[in-house]
Design a protein around this motif. Structure first.
Motif, PDB file in Angstrom:
ATOM      1  N   THR B 456      29.609  55.778  -6.384  1.00 44.32           N
ATOM      2  CA  THR B 456      30.892  56.449  -5.527  1.00 44.32           C
ATOM      3  C   THR B 456      30.450  57.888  -5.350  1.00 44.32           C
ATOM      4  O   THR B 456      29.299  58.453  -5.603  1.00 44.32           O
ATOM      5  CB  THR B 456      31.937  56.542  -6.479  1.00 44.32           C
ATOM      6  N   SER B 457      31.201  58.452  -4.180  1.00 39.99           N
ATOM      7  CA  SER B 457      30.821  60.009  -3.878  1.00 39.99           C
ATOM      8  C   SER B 457      30.807  60.824  -5.074  1.00 39.99           C
ATOM      9  O   SER B 457      30.047  61.934  -5.109  1.00 39.99           O
ATOM     10  CB  SER B 457      32.002  60.295  -2.942  1.00 39.99           C
ATOM     11  N   LEU B 458      31.592  60.484  -6.065  1.00 39.69           N
ATOM     12  CA  LEU B 458      31.581  61.291  -7.271  1.00 39.69           C
ATOM     13  C   LEU B 458      30.282  61.349  -7.993  1.00 39.69           C
ATOM     14  O   LEU B 458      29.863  62.293  -8.375  1.00 39.69           O
ATOM     15  CB  LEU B 458      32.731  61.143  -8.389  1.00 39.69           C
ATOM     16  N   VAL B 459      29.628  60.080  -8.004  1.00 37.39           N
ATOM     17  CA  VAL B 459      28.568  59.910  -8.908  1.00 37.39           C
ATOM     18  C   VAL B 459      27.308  60.790  -7.691  1.00 37.39           C
ATOM     19  O   VAL B 459      26.419  61.529  -8.545  1.00 37.39           O
ATOM     20  CB  VAL B 459      27.829  58.725  -8.847  1.00 37.39           C
ATOM     21  N   ARG B 461      27.741  63.253  -5.632  1.00 37.57           N
ATOM     22  CA  ARG B 461      27.937  64.620  -5.883  1.00 37.57           C
ATOM     23  C   ARG B 461      27.333  65.305  -6.965  1.00 37.57           C
ATOM     24  O   ARG B 461      26.578  66.372  -7.098  1.00 37.57           O
ATOM     25  CB  ARG B 461      29.564  65.078  -5.938  1.00 37.57           C
ATOM     26  N   ARG B 462      27.431  64.607  -8.126  1.00 35.41           N
ATOM     27  CA  ARG B 462      26.914  65.072  -9.387  1.00 35.41           C
ATOM     28  C   ARG B 462      25.330  65.355  -9.303  1.00 35.41           C
ATOM     29  O   ARG B 462      24.714  66.286  -9.538  1.00 35.41           O
ATOM     30  CB  ARG B 462      26.990  64.276 -10.604  1.00 35.41           C
ATOM     31  N   MET B 473      25.483  70.745  -0.575  1.00 31.41           N
ATOM     32  CA  MET B 473      26.391  69.757  -0.757  1.00 31.41           C
ATOM     33  C   MET B 473      27.010  69.138   0.521  1.00 31.41           C
ATOM     34  O   MET B 473      27.562  69.696   1.287  1.00 31.41           O
ATOM     35  CB  MET B 473      27.734  70.070  -1.612  1.00 31.41           C
ATOM     36  N   SER B 517      33.041  52.827   2.781  1.00 34.86           N
ATOM     37  CA  SER B 517      33.972  53.677   2.342  1.00 34.86           C
ATOM     38  C   SER B 517      33.427  55.230   2.386  1.00 34.86           C
ATOM     39  O   SER B 517      32.492  55.559   2.229  1.00 34.86           O
ATOM     40  CB  SER B 517      34.345  53.587   0.629  1.00 34.86           C
ATOM     41  N   SER B 518      34.637  56.148   2.882  1.00 36.31           N
ATOM     42  CA  SER B 518      34.141  57.416   3.373  1.00 36.31           C
ATOM     43  C   SER B 518      34.890  58.377   2.763  1.00 36.31           C
ATOM     44  O   SER B 518      36.204  57.984   2.464  1.00 36.31           O
ATOM     45  CB  SER B 518      33.940  57.578   4.766  1.00 36.31           C
ATOM     46  N   CYS B 519      34.390  59.606   2.226  1.00 31.06           N
ATOM     47  CA  CYS B 519      35.112  60.616   1.692  1.00 31.06           C
ATOM     48  C   CYS B 519      34.425  61.835   1.725  1.00 31.06           C
ATOM     49  O   CYS B 519      33.424  61.882   2.216  1.00 31.06           O
ATOM     50  CB  CYS B 519      35.410  60.218   0.056  1.00 31.06           C
TER      51      CYS B 519
END
Lengths: 94, 519
Positions: B456-459, B461-462, B473, B517-519
């Motif tokens: 996911t985008s959260l992963v 970003r980390r 970023m 999926s985009s964010c």
């Protein structure tokens, strides 16, 4: 409380991370350091929290919005202040 | 101004005008006498180290850090000044590469805490390092990779630059310079060190204040700032808030990247009494071109040229095959400057970027004397020269772009993301952005699911936070589960990816092409 945390997660996902599910967004995920919410996003988040939970967050700092958990603490504590009750322990005497 | 001459001038000023304001930080003014009081204990801390090697100061911005730097230079200790935005492991690695035995640990409040050593596992250069004698400051370039290039500045070159800047911008004890950039940026040579060398006052902008028009306005107004030098984002921040007018400002210097039209048009309203100067330079060459904007250019919001070379700066425009072009033409920009650095820490890298004069018979503008021993820095930028001899910045030569004034390589961002488990391949696209210069958009091809945590985008970003500076970023992550489009040679078809990113940005198409999926 659980419902409120879920509502905050749903907002964050809807606005800033549409590819993740509620279960994938951990309550302590650092939304600021990881760049999910930027300075403009902070303003949107405050506005949403104020409207949704009917609180005034004039003195909120970015630290209060770092995680879903800290947002919920902010809302809860602000609500308690507004109602004038200590909240967490109604029987506490100081 | 990291040189022995700076140290001498600073002490002269501190002795002659101890009550004059030197620094403003967090609302407090420190006089030259008070700054000197901070230098004294810092000097003892440096002296206690005993040895003579370079020192790494990955400081934020504070009077203590500035005093520590002055103390290091007093003791003729070269300083490596990396960005504190680098990951701690990257700073350790840089310090070890540069032969630093000690790293200053500085608190978040800007106070010196202690010396520490690079961890033993960091790569220490074999065969020893030899530094130019005329060098007291090592800066780092972009930091877009885990091992940014270390630049060896020239003290005499910096002295010459400061002399030019002092005369050009009339720097004096009456100057109040707003320092917007982090201390590790080369542009601080002007707004911090040159100002302190002449007895002026430096108003230090903290990171938290840098994005707040209200805070910036207060600093400029309360302290009567006379000179501001910053990337366009700074001016855009003030313009968007309809701040000002700031009547005390006499000089506005735009640097780092091209300012957008709306920003340019807002400048006369923001700074009605100021001359607006567009400045172009690289860390390796220092400021090389300058252009003073006319009132007509500002009123129209024209793209400003980078202007003409500074005195003594020689310029070559070269074609793809290395040929030098004359007159009105476009080409890759090579610069040889009296203010330039010695080179990089790695000699092999210096040889690839600092080249012999490709046209020794060329007669330079302004009649500057050729320097047969001074190499030309290959900037990697494309520039054009018009019929009047005025230069214009046209773009980067490769995948280098600037985000919020930080030069970065999209390739290095791709490399970091590619290292993330679950990523099959990735393309990072840089899209021009009015505010940040460029915005990065990452399109990630997910590996077939193997039952691990979903990508996911959260992963992602980390991963970026751990490996890359904050400015790098990406603004968006699009995760697709089909192969990225490729050219006939098997390379990622960046044009197609870019087109898809732009379509998604404008939200005029669905994600039909890629189930994404985009964010």
């Amino acid at each position: 409380m659980v419902q409120e945390i879920r509502a905050i997660k749903e907002f964050v996902i809807r606005e800033f991370a549409s590819d993740v599910t509620v279960d994938e967004l951990e309550s302590d995920y650092d939304l600021l350091n990881n760049g999910v919410i930027d300075s403009i996003g902070l303003l949107r988040t405050i506005a949403w929290l104020e409207k949704t939970f009917e609180v005034s967050l004039d003195s909120a700092s970015p630290e209060n919005l770092r995680t879903v958990e800290s947002m919920h603490v902010l809302v809860t504590e602000t609500r308690e202040l507004m109602s004038g009750s200590p909240g967490a322990d109604p029987g506490a005497v100081r | 101004m990291p040189s022995l001459r700076f140290v001498s001038k600073f002490h002269q000023v501190a002795k002659a005008s101890p009550a004059a304001p030197a620094l403003v930080w967090q609302g407090e003014t420190r006089t030259y006498g008070e700054l000197l009081d901070l230098v004294r204990p810092a000097r003892e801390k440096v002296a206690a180290l005993g040895d003579q090697g370079p020192i790494c100061v990955p400081g934020g911005k504070s009077p203590d850090v500035i005093a520590l730097l002055i103390a290091c230079w007093e003791k003729e200790r070269p300083v490596l000044l990396p960005s504190d935005k680098n990951a701690p492991a990257a700073i350790d690695d840089l310090a070890a590469r540069a032969g630093c035995d000690h790293i200053a640990a500085v608190s978040r409040a800007g106070e010196f805490l202690a010396w520490r050593k690079p961890p033993a596992e960091c790569a220490v250069p074999t065969g020893g390092l030899s530094f130019p004698a005329d060098m007291l400051l090592m800066l780092t370039t972009s930091g877009s990779t885990s091992s940014p290039k270390v630049v060896l500045t020239s003290s005499s070159g910096i002295d010459a630059f400061i002399d030019w800047a002092r005369d050009r911008f009339r720097l004096s004890g009456n100057t109040v310079a707003l320092n917007y950039a982090p201390l590790n940026f080369d542009i601080c040579l002007l707004d911090v060190w040159a100002t302190l060398a002449v007895g002026g006052c430096v108003v230090l902008v903290e990171a938290a204040e840098a994005v707040s028009a209200e805070s910036l306005s207060r600093l400029i107004s309360v302290h009567g700032v006379t000179l501001t030098q910053a990337v366009p984002f700074f001016f855009r921040t003030l313009a968007d808030a309809a701040a000002g007018p700031f009547q005390t400002v006499r000089d506005v210097l735009i640097t780092g990247e091209a300012a957008g039209s709306a920003t340019v048009r807002a400048l006369p309203t923001l700074f009605p009494a100021a001359a607006v100067t567009n400045v172009y330079g690289c860390t390796e060459t220092n400021d090389s071109f300058i252009h003073t904007a006319t009132s007509e250019e500002l009123a129209k919001g024209d793209v400003l040229p980078i202007g003409r070379p500074l005195p003594g700066v020689q310029v070559r425009l070269v074609t793809r095959d290395g040929g030098v072009v004359d007159g009105a033409a476009q080409g890759r920009l090579l610069v040889s400057s009296p203010y330039q650095v010695h080179g990089y820490l790695e000699a092999a890298l210096t040889q690839t970027q600092f080249l012999p004069d490709p046209d020794p018979d060329c007669h330079d503008e302004g009649g500057s004397m050729p320097s047969p021993t001074r190499p030309f820095f290959d900037s990697g930028d494309i520039a054009s020269r018009d019929e009047d001899g005025v230069y214009w910045f046209e773009g980067r030569n490769d995948h280098q772009v600037k985000v919020r004034g930080v030069g970065i390589s999209t390739t290095s961002v791709e490399d970091a993301l590619r290292s993330c488990p679950g990523v099959e391949d990735v393309a990072v696209i840089a899209v021009p952005d009015d505010i940040d210069g460029h915005a990065l958009h990452a399109v990630i091809e997910a590996a077939p699911s193997s039952g691990r945590t979903r990508l996911t985008s959260l992963v992602l970003r980390r991963v970026c936070v751990e490996c890359l500076p904050a400015a790098v970023m990406p603004a968006s992550f699009t995760i697709v589960e089909v192969p990225l489009p490729r050219t006939s040679t098997g390379k990622i078809d960046r044009k197609s990816v870019e087109d898809a990113v732009l379509r998604n940005e404008k939200a005029v198409t669905s994600h039909a092409k890629w189930p994404s999926s985009s964010c």
